[in-house]
Design a protein around this motif. Structure first.
Motif, short mmCIF file in Angstrom:
data_model
loop_
_atom_site.label_atom_id
_atom_site.label_comp_id
_atom_site.label_asym_id
_atom_site.label_seq_id
_atom_site.Cartn_x
_atom_site.Cartn_y
_atom_site.Cartn_z
N ARG A 186 38.14 44.92 44.90
CA ARG A 186 37.37 44.23 43.87
C ARG A 186 37.91 42.83 43.57
O ARG A 186 37.17 41.85 43.60
N SER A 187 39.18 42.73 43.27
CA SER A 187 39.73 41.42 42.90
C SER A 187 39.73 40.46 44.08
O SER A 187 39.54 39.26 43.92
N LEU A 223 36.34 38.79 44.33
CA LEU A 223 36.16 37.76 43.31
C LEU A 223 36.89 36.48 43.70
O LEU A 223 36.37 35.37 43.52
N SER A 255 35.30 32.69 44.57
CA SER A 255 35.86 31.49 43.94
C SER A 255 36.27 30.47 44.98
O SER A 255 36.05 29.26 44.83
N GLN A 303 30.67 43.41 42.00
CA GLN A 303 31.53 42.23 42.13
C GLN A 303 30.68 40.97 42.29
O GLN A 303 31.06 39.90 41.81
N ALA A 361 29.65 40.16 38.81
CA ALA A 361 30.79 39.63 38.05
C ALA A 361 31.11 38.20 38.44
O ALA A 361 31.55 37.40 37.60
N ALA A 362 30.89 37.87 39.71
CA ALA A 362 31.18 36.51 40.20
C ALA A 362 30.01 35.56 39.97
O ALA A 362 30.14 34.36 40.22
#
Length: 285
Positions: A161-162, A165, A169, A222, A225-226
């Protein structure tokens, strides 16, 4: 009055002659990133220069670029790619290929990225569950991946998940004007499977199905979220899994009947995926 109209028309024609062509003004610079689900291994025609990536000129990136009239396509999809290969050189059987993110720049206006399955080894997982003999002779595989009450595949999925993201970015930093889309994975098993046509027993087929549905749900979450788009390939391919007839399937079974790697898209599947990708990227302009 006529003379005034002629002057106005002449001025308008002068403006039009100085304006860039509409296609050039609207042409996309499209960068496709991803693994073998996106590259199309063995689908004719396989193209270079990175032949070790097993990339087809009929994968969904090429078909989408044609459909939207992209002025530039930089297809960097590569079989075997993991998230690290977007940042670092990837080793293939025919030599190293540059990091996929090198293709993303300030001129990029559209990015699709289909990645993550190889980080977990999901294709190998499907093949591990092949069972030529049903129980009690053959063993189910699904219980091999639950250790200490924890499902290996869900733990691995959550660990991505991270990283996803961060990937979004980093794409944004390289291409601030680009529209970005995460692409999900197709349906690899219908409810209860279709043993023995595809030799994966019912319990394992349902486990594979649930695992990939959880993985796709993670990708969609995700993406949200992004703040980027998500393209669902699971739903449109629901009736086109490896269990479908040879004339209907989009994903080939263990013994393919169309040019494709087992449990990977065939040319028909890429056309279906391109329809979904084209619809998604043209709905957000």
């Amino acid at each position: 009055m006529v003379r005034r109209m002629l002057v106005v028309l002449a001025a308008a024609l002068l403006v039009l002659s100085l304006a860039p062509p509409a296609q050039a003004a609207q042409g996309e610079v499209y960068v496709a990133l991803g693994d073998s689900a996106a590259s199309g291994p063995l689908i004719p025609n396989q193209i270079g220069p990175d032949y070790g990536c097993w990339r087809s000129d009929r994968n969904y990136a090429h078909l989408t670029a044609q459909a939207i009239g992209a002025s530039v396509l930089r297809d960097r999809t590569c079989s075997g790619a993991e998230t690290d290969d977007l940042y670092n050189s990837q080793s293939t059987d025919l030599g190293d290929v540059p990091p996929q993110l090198d293709a993303v720049g300030p001129d990029t206006t559209l990015v699709t990225v289909q990645i993550g399955a190889n980080d977990l080894g999901l294709t190998d997982f499907i093949e591990d569950c092949l069972n030529l003999l049903p129980p009690p002779v053959g063993d189910a595989c699904n219980d091999d991946y639950v250790v200490g009450g924890q499902d290996k595949w869900r733990v691995g999925t959550d660990a991505l998940r991270s990283r996803l993201l961060t990937l979004v970015s980093d794409i944004r930093a390289r291409a601030p004007q680009a529209r970005i889309f995460m692409v999900g994975y197709a349906t690899y098993a219908p409810p209860n499977g279709c043993y023995p046509r595809v030799p994966i027993i019912r319990a394992d087929a349902n486990y594979i199905r649930a695992t990939l549905m959880y993985f796709n749900q993670m990708l969609a979450e995700q993406a949200a979220a992004a703040g980027v788009g998500f393209i669902d390939l699971q739903t449109p391919s629901a009736d086109h899994s490896p269990c479908a007839s040879s004339g209907q399937r989009w994903i080939e079974p263990y013994v393919p009947t169309s040019p494709a790697v087992p449990f990977h898209p065939n040319a028909r599947g890429m056309r279906g995926f391109a329809t979904a990708v084209t619809a998604a990227v043209t709905s957000v302009l």
